[in-house]
Design an enzyme around this catalytic site. Structure first.
Site, short mmCIF file in Angstrom:
data_model
loop_
_atom_site.label_atom_id
_atom_site.label_comp_id
_atom_site.label_asym_id
_atom_site.label_seq_id
_atom_site.Cartn_x
_atom_site.Cartn_y
_atom_site.Cartn_z
N ASP A 85 0.86 -1.19 0.00
CA ASP A 85 0.00 0.00 0.00
C ASP A 85 0.90 1.24 0.00
O ASP A 85 1.88 1.29 0.74
CB ASP A 85 -0.92 0.01 1.22
CG ASP A 85 -2.02 1.06 1.05
OD1 ASP A 85 -3.09 0.71 0.55
OD2 ASP A 85 -1.76 2.23 1.39
N HIS A 95 -5.92 5.39 6.69
CA HIS A 95 -5.31 6.15 5.59
C HIS A 95 -3.83 6.39 5.79
O HIS A 95 -3.29 7.39 5.34
CB HIS A 95 -6.08 7.45 5.33
CG HIS A 95 -7.46 7.18 4.82
ND1 HIS A 95 -7.68 6.41 3.70
CD2 HIS A 95 -8.66 7.51 5.31
CE1 HIS A 95 -8.98 6.30 3.50
NE2 HIS A 95 -9.60 6.94 4.47
N ASP A 124 -3.63 0.46 6.20
CA ASP A 124 -4.39 0.02 5.02
C ASP A 124 -3.90 -1.35 4.54
O ASP A 124 -4.69 -2.19 4.11
CB ASP A 124 -4.29 1.05 3.88
CG ASP A 124 -5.14 2.28 4.16
OD1 ASP A 124 -5.86 2.29 5.18
OD2 ASP A 124 -5.09 3.23 3.37
N GLU A 156 1.10 5.63 -0.02
CA GLU A 156 0.50 6.97 0.01
C GLU A 156 1.32 7.80 -0.96
O GLU A 156 2.55 7.66 -1.02
CB GLU A 156 0.54 7.58 1.42
CG GLU A 156 -0.15 6.74 2.50
CD GLU A 156 -1.63 6.48 2.25
OE1 GLU A 156 -2.25 7.24 1.48
OE2 GLU A 156 -2.15 5.47 2.78
#
Ligand code: SF4
Length: 420
Positions: free
Chosen positions: A9, A146, A151, A11
């Site tokens: 995952d 988040h 996540d 960001e």
């Protein structure tokens, strides 16, 4: 040796891997019997972090100022991924950024959005937090949402649950998906092979791997047949029906938040009279008048008195859904006779089982058709209607694939089907 699966995952500062940059990466390596290892770090993006991203993730420019850049992290990430299958929620997004950073170019991948849409065809929403809520998996780590590692852990929990649920599809349907997926080289086949192996081991194989021939049984019609339209219908008592809406009468006793509206009562009376005299009636009434009950109530009495159906034609499917899920059930609670109702939408809303059988026979032609085909295989045996509204078509491509299977089909002609 690398684990079988790694959830990744990221960001990022935006959505475009050619322009935007990674600000956090998390990876959780796991096997079917548990998590093996995890990895997480902030990443220096060589560009500012938009305020929107900071609002969503809590990651600021200051937090990443001393973090390693993606080039520095590349060898470590490549080692961590090894030859594992990369799993992600909307995995193509994460893979796009990883591949732009020259990581994961040769790894197979599995998308949990696609898997969830097949295993849970009627979940409605497929965002990670919506699925976690739908499955009561709320935040398995208790970590901040988040952020990449939280996540990633949620995606692992989702993967395990989907795998467990997929086994319930049974050996025959899983085998059908695996065979079609292999022919097409569909990436998600890997997941269904895993589910198939577990289903065999856990005894979900009643009936064997033999293809399930019949997926859909139309529901039986309940109750007596209705009479056709005759010349001399029985009249209904317009005043008595309108009186049901008076303060202290049936509606106010049945519904605590019922509000008496004079215009609604007038409408009920006029609609009832129009039924009695076989007239057309045009009614214009503002929002909040209570128009739905204004026509449904006299229509219900007229249908019951004459043992005949009344067709209510709406301009939108939304209004149709509101009538069938809210207004008609209210009337059913209140009326002293049995009020039956059925919904009929435009043909494009319904699956043509004949066209679907043809697809089963020849096999789906691309990944979008394959996903929809697997969704329908799982959904249809539990559906009474074949109405597409019961599953959410997520993408334009899926809508296009549906248009080739729906009962309103441009390609139909007498040469291919006697119903055309
Ligand atoms: S005409 Fe087309 S949509 Fe209708 S039943 Fe036949 S194949 Fe299906």
């Amino acid at each position: 040796m690398s684990a079988t699966y790694v959830v990744v995952d990221l960001e990022t500062t935006g959505l475009d891997p050619n322009r935007d940059a990674i600000i956090e990466v998390a990876a959780v390596a796991f096997e079917l019997d548990g998590i093996v290892e995890e990895f997480s770090t902030l990443v220096y993006p060589h560009q500012g972090i938009p305020a929107l991203v900071t609002d969503l993730t809590g990651i600021t420019d200051e937090m990443v100022a001393d973090a390693p850049g993606i080039t520095t992290l590349r060898p470590q990430l490549r080692r961590f991924l090894g030859d594992s299958v990369v799993v992600g929620h909307n995995v193509d997004f994460d893979m796009g950024f990883l591949r732009a950073a020259y990581v994961g170019a040769n790894n197979a991948r599995l998308d949990t959005v696609t898997l969830a849409s097949i295993v849970l065809p009627d979940a409605g929403k497929y965002a990670l937090d919506a699925l976690i809520k739908h499955l009561n998996l709320d935040n398995p780590t208790g970590r901040q949402e988040h952020r990449a590692l939280a996540d990633a852990h949620q995606t692992v929990a989702l993967f395990y649950t989907l795998l467990e649920r997929a086994q319930r599809m049974g050996v025959a349907r899983l085998n059908e998906i695996v065979q079609s997926g292999r022919r097409l080289g569909w990436p998600e086949t890997r997941f269904f092979e895993e589910a198939l192996g577990l289903a065999v081991r856990h005894g979900f194989g009643r009936g064997g791997a033999q293809r399930v021939e019949k997926l859909f049984d139309p529901p039986k019609v309940e109750g007596p047949n209705l009479a056709g339209v005759g010349d001399d219908p029985k009249k209904i008592d317009a005043q008595a029906i309108a009186n049901m809406l008076k303060p202290g009468a049936n509606f106010s006793r049945a519904f605590p938040d019922y509000e008496y509206r004079e215009q609604q009562v007038a409408m009920v009376r006029r609609v009832a009279e129009a039924f009695n005299h076989g007239e057309h009636l045009f009614v214009e009434a503002g929002t909040g008048t209570g128009k739905s009950i204004g026509y449904l109530l006299p229509a219900a009495f007229w249908a019951d008195s004459n043992d005949r159906p009344v067709v209510v034609s709406t301009n939108t499917i939304n209004l149709q859904d509101q009538l069938i899920s809210k207004d008609i059930p209210q009337l059913q609670r209140l009326l002293f006779f049995d009020l039956r109702a059925a919904i009929l939408k435009g043909k494009r809303n319904y699956l043509c089982t004949r066209l679907f059988e043809q697809m089963r026979h020849r096999g789906p032609g691309n990944a979008d058709e394959m996903t929809l085909y697997a969704r329908i295989l799982n959904w249809l045996p539990g559906s009474d209607t074949g109405d597409v509204n019961e599953i959410t078509l997520r993408t334009r491509e899926e809508q296009l694939a549906w248009s080739r299977l729906s009962a309103e089909n441009d390609g139909c002609n007498r040469d291919v089907c006697a119903q055309a």
